[in-house]
Design an enzyme around this catalytic site. Structure first.
Site, PDB file in Angstrom:
ATOM      1  N   HIS A 148       5.762  77.242   9.574  1.00  0.00           N
ATOM      2  CA  HIS A 148       6.613  77.758  10.132  1.00  0.00           C
ATOM      3  C   HIS A 148       7.538  76.816  12.049  1.00  0.00           C
ATOM      4  CE1 HIS A 148       3.860  78.823  13.427  1.00  0.00           C
ATOM      5  NE2 HIS A 148       2.971  78.759  12.895  1.00  0.00           N
ATOM      6  N   ASP A 206       8.631  78.976  14.359  1.00  0.00           N
ATOM      7  CA  ASP A 206       8.599  79.847  15.734  1.00  0.00           C
ATOM      8  C   ASP A 206       8.150  79.720  15.807  1.00  0.00           C
ATOM      9  OD1 ASP A 206       7.085  80.893  13.181  1.00  0.00           O
ATOM     10  OD2 ASP A 206       7.146  82.538  14.691  1.00  0.00           O
ATOM     11  N   GLU A 211       5.951  83.688  11.042  1.00  0.00           N
ATOM     12  CA  GLU A 211       5.204  83.979  11.379  1.00  0.00           C
ATOM     13  C   GLU A 211       4.479  83.792  12.670  1.00  0.00           C
ATOM     14  OE1 GLU A 211       0.738  82.850  10.624  1.00  0.00           O
ATOM     15  OE2 GLU A 211       2.111  81.771  12.885  1.00  0.00           O
ATOM     16  N   GLU A 212       4.628  84.041  13.524  1.00  0.00           N
ATOM     17  CA  GLU A 212       3.839  84.134  14.999  1.00  0.00           C
ATOM     18  C   GLU A 212       3.604  85.589  15.365  1.00  0.00           C
ATOM     19  OE1 GLU A 212       1.758  81.659  16.217  1.00  0.00           O
ATOM     20  OE2 GLU A 212       2.392  80.528  15.576  1.00  0.00           O
ATOM     21  N   ASP A 256      -1.640  73.673   8.884  1.00  0.00           N
ATOM     22  CA  ASP A 256      -0.902  74.960  10.099  1.00  0.00           C
ATOM     23  C   ASP A 256      -2.202  75.535  10.679  1.00  0.00           C
ATOM     24  OD1 ASP A 256       0.706  77.134  11.794  1.00  0.00           O
ATOM     25  OD2 ASP A 256       0.715  78.593  10.405  1.00  0.00           O
ATOM     26  N   HIS A 294     -11.178 116.006  35.458  1.00  0.00           N
ATOM     27  CA  HIS A 294     -11.792 115.191  36.767  1.00  0.00           C
ATOM     28  C   HIS A 294     -13.269 115.305  36.197  1.00  0.00           C
ATOM     29  CE1 HIS A 294     -13.070 115.836  40.778  1.00  0.00           C
ATOM     30  NE2 HIS A 294     -12.271 114.591  40.793  1.00  0.00           N
ATOM     31  N   THR A 323     -12.770 108.596  38.702  1.00  0.00           N
ATOM     32  CA  THR A 323     -13.641 109.991  38.533  1.00  0.00           C
ATOM     33  C   THR A 323     -12.824 110.638  36.984  1.00  0.00           C
ATOM     34  OG1 THR A 323     -13.508 111.446  40.006  1.00  0.00           O
ATOM     35  CG2 THR A 323     -14.978 109.494  40.433  1.00  0.00           C
ATOM     36  N   HIS A 378      -2.555  78.998  20.744  1.00  0.00           N
ATOM     37  CA  HIS A 378      -1.903  79.901  21.125  1.00  0.00           C
ATOM     38  C   HIS A 378      -1.706  80.168  22.997  1.00  0.00           C
ATOM     39  CE1 HIS A 378      -1.611  82.829  17.263  1.00  0.00           C
ATOM     40  NE2 HIS A 378      -0.352  81.139  17.590  1.00  0.00           N
TER      41      HIS A 378
HETATM   42 ZN    ZN Z   1       0.331  78.949  12.814  1.00  0.00          ZN
HETATM   43 ZN    ZN Z   2       0.791  80.027  15.534  1.00  0.00          ZN
END
Ligand code: ZN
Ligand code: ZN
Ligand code: ZN
Ligand code: ZN
Lengths: 478, 478
Positions: free
Chosen positions: B98, B100, B167-168, B198, B231, B333, B448
């Site tokens: 991929h 992207d 893909e992402e 990958d 509340h 609260t 990532h």
């Molecule tokens: Zn990947």
């Molecule tokens: Zn990835």
């Protein structure tokens, strides 16, 4: 000693002018929590000071110092103190109110501009931010003063005023002021009792006097271990997950019936006797009212006394949420590295944070130990406050009961509130005198919500109530 | 059949040019999840297509339709399909990648601009978004093609390429494409095996082949009752609090040791036999590695085999967070009116969402019934996918093992991944052939995350590995 009938008539005659004055006050967006509005809070302090001096009150501003807000150093809005009358033969009552308001934006869901008072002719509602919390009640006192000033009538009691502009933002600086001025030689010397009009009726039909507030202790329980957020694909069933540990801990704090599972906390509170239960039985409030207010049929019991005692005279533990976990919409497969559960316990006498906190901390540690986790537990107490209960048979309350009967032709509900108004306890403890909460607005006013309103009748009859209370106070035997 | 030594030499000789090409690819911020970058994803598709055609690959773009993103209707980036070679005497391999990438901003914590490849001479790291995921591996294939094209050497196998740009962001449109083109007469007709580069090595020192991925089923469990946020002062111990109910439910899903408490889920998976355990024992991975990756000493066990099986061949249940509760810093609260717990279960064969989901739903309903709450339970399944396990003794894997030994002089780790790469299963099921995951990067590449990198040696030796794999594939007996 009933209030003079010409006083009651005067309030009715001037109603439109009084509502116009309320519109002027609501028109100043005195939001204490918004740095950009700090100038408006100070403007509101000056407006109130001008009103008071015009009505014969001797006033002074008290500088409360500075605060940091939104990264800026800001002047705190001054407190406005006032006194009128110094007749040693009369009782002296201290009156508290706050002239700041909660934030409000039309886009929050208001039907009209929050800072333009809308007078709804059909249902009699006066809609605007601060109408009920707490500008309406403050202006009720101004209405009472105006009758006496314009008609040159002496007030039946000496009055001291304490108005602040930071109530909605933690009352910064007020405790120190109250403690200082309550000492011999202080501004509040000689005060016989206190009256605060800053809460609400239980419902929309029956006036009430409030003699108790719950305290609070607020905890943040953090579980951490991994050095960063992890991917559940890579680390699921590999490491001790902080969320798993935290959820197990939080699940051991309170059961679904509301019973607090921390040993010793519920047990600290003696059961109600029949006399006390009779108070709850007498309240003009039903399970249907509770559910209507909650917006769902979710009352813990069908027994009204049990439900009302759960709110007013028993402790409660609520789980508010988790900081650090995935909280957005959608599906994220994260193992959060550090999560903090937030919960608080509402306290009732004889509970105090000092007595309850160690029980909570010991219990959390021992339950965490049972999990056999390699994660780390951190317990923080974020804040706390003691509960307050006054003697509702005190002459201060008796005067308010008489005034209620006179104005509303009704026996007031005697209520305890589930929440806190911390300044109440500060006055009670600093001055050592009886404090009465005498609300003007109704339970459905939406104080911190959108479309806050005060009913016209609550404003006008409420002004009569406050004035009549002063006359009854003057007459009653100490 | 080893790869020609002139191929290996060529890769070494051209290393700097290959790194420059990687810099060109990284320089196109082809973030599929960001509507503003859609043009760059399409630009990246064109760039890749130009590279492929220049190297003798016959390509075509496949329109995948449109999507809605950030309120806009956008063209999906096209898939790039390619083929080179059609010798009936040769095997045909399908290669997926991929083009992207994940979003990246310098302000996320990158030391350098994420879209400018930084070549670190000292540690040999090539730092930039997409360097390892998944532009590096794609360019590895280009490097192999370039040798054959420039030197007019025939490839040892026929190759078909399937490159996507989503893909992402959920691989939108790809499943349909793969299923369609896998049918008789489709673009992928005649494919003998699939290779996907990958994923990552288990560690930073030992190459691996991956033969399994866990599946997933993701749940959102909502508890609601009150009509609005309440509340805790007013409603604490008065109503059934959705958070209390939800926390009790979530606490019954998984215990702190990782054991799944939903009856039948753990039990669905047969225990590992000695042969399977031997695979985990052989892996070049220690408890210290697990804890170093997690950033804390929080491994569930000190037994490496148990921990690795927990990640790779056992199901796991992670609690991700709660939507609708208080999640900010500070102390509020609130009793939230509607809260949704998010959790997911990683699945392993023979588990499937179809088999596991009913167990989860039945269990949640029965545990909720035990709470005797008046609140309402709503269970949503947000998404799911089946696990995948391939035969790691298949000739496709044997070829990759031989290639690894030839290039790295090491026996590869045989791994299963704890996460999912859904397209893997789509290829396996649509084509009915063996799929091999042959990673290029290391376990610490930070795919990532911030400062994503690919080691220069992984890029160069990895290119040799991919080429060598093709030669071993050509030689091995089917
Ligand atoms: Zn990947
Ligand atoms: Zn990835
Ligand atoms: Zn207030
Ligand atoms: Zn308020």
């Amino acid at each position: 000693m009933a209030a003079p009938s010409e006083f009651l008539q005067y309030i009715d005659d001037k109603a439109d002018a009084f509502i116009q004055r309320l519109a002027d006050a609501v028109g100043i967006p005195s939001i204490s929590g918004d740095a950009k509005r700090r100038g408006d809070v100070i403007k509101m302090a000056k407006w109130l000071n001008d009103q008071l001096t015009a009505l014969g009150v001797e006033t002074k501003f008290v500088d409360l110092g500075k605060q940091e807000l939104d990264g800026q150093i800001l002047d705190l809005p001054p407190a406005v103190l006032g006194k009128i009358g110094s007749d040693a033969a009369k009782k002296t009552v201290l009156i508290y109110g706050h002239f700041d308001v909660q934030p409000a934006l039309k886009s929050d869901g208001w039907n009209t501009d929050p800072f333009t008072l809308v007078v709804n002719k059909e249902d009699g509602q006066l809609v605007g931010r601060g109408s009920s919390d707490d500008k309406g009640p403050i202006l009720g006192w101004l209405n009472v003063l105006q009758y006496h000033h314009e008609n040159k009538r002496p007030l039946p009691v000496n009055i001291k005023f304490c108005f602040e502009g930071m109530e909605e933002s933690g009352s910064e600086g007020l405790d120190e002021l109250v403690e200082r001025e309550s000492k011999p030689g202080g501004y509040f010397e000689g005060v016989d009792c206190v009256c605060i009009s800053d809460n609400y009726w239980l419902n929309d039909r029956t006036p009430c006097l409030t003699y108790g507030l719950r305290g609070l202790t607020y905890f943040k329980v953090t579980v951490t271990g991994p050095g960063r957020d992890l991917h559940s694909g890579v680390f699921g069933r590999t490491v001790h997950e902080p969320m798993t540990d935290l959820i197990h801990l939080m699940g051991r704090l309170v059961d679904p019936t509301g019973k607090i599972l921390v040993p010793g906390v519920d047990e600290m509170v003696p059961p109600a006797d029949e006399e006390e239960k009779a108070i709850y039985k007498a309240l003009d409030y039903s399970i249907a009212d509770v559910q209507s207010a909650a917006g769902g049929e979710v009352a813990l019991s069908s027994d009204k006394v049990e439900v009302l005692m759960g709110r007013m005279r028993n402790p409660s533990l609520s789980l508010h949420g988790i900081e650090g976990a995935f909280s957005e919409p959608g599906a994220k497969t994260v193992i959060p590295a550090k999560v903090s559960g937030k919960f608080s316990i509402r306290l009732v006498p004889p509970q105090t944070p000092e007595a309850v906190d160690p029980l909570v901390i010991t219990y959390l540690k021992s339950e965490f130990a049972k999990l056999n986790s390699k994660n780390t537990l951190i317990i923080d107490n974020l804040h706390g406050g003691k509960p307050w209960v006054a003697d509702h048979k005190h002459w201060n309350f008796e005067a308010a009961k008489k005034a209620t009967r006179a104005v509303y032709k009704q026996e007031p509900d005697l209520t305890r509130e589930g929440g806190s108004i911390p300044v109440t306890l500060t006055f009670a403890e600093s001055l050592g005198v009886n404090v009465l909460l005498l609300p003007m607005g109704r339970g459905d006013d939406g104080a911190h919500s959108t479309n806050e309103k005060l009913d016209r009748s609550n404003f006008i009859e409420g002004s009569k109530l406050l004035g009549t209370y002063l006359y009854e106070l003057a007459a009653i035997a100490k």
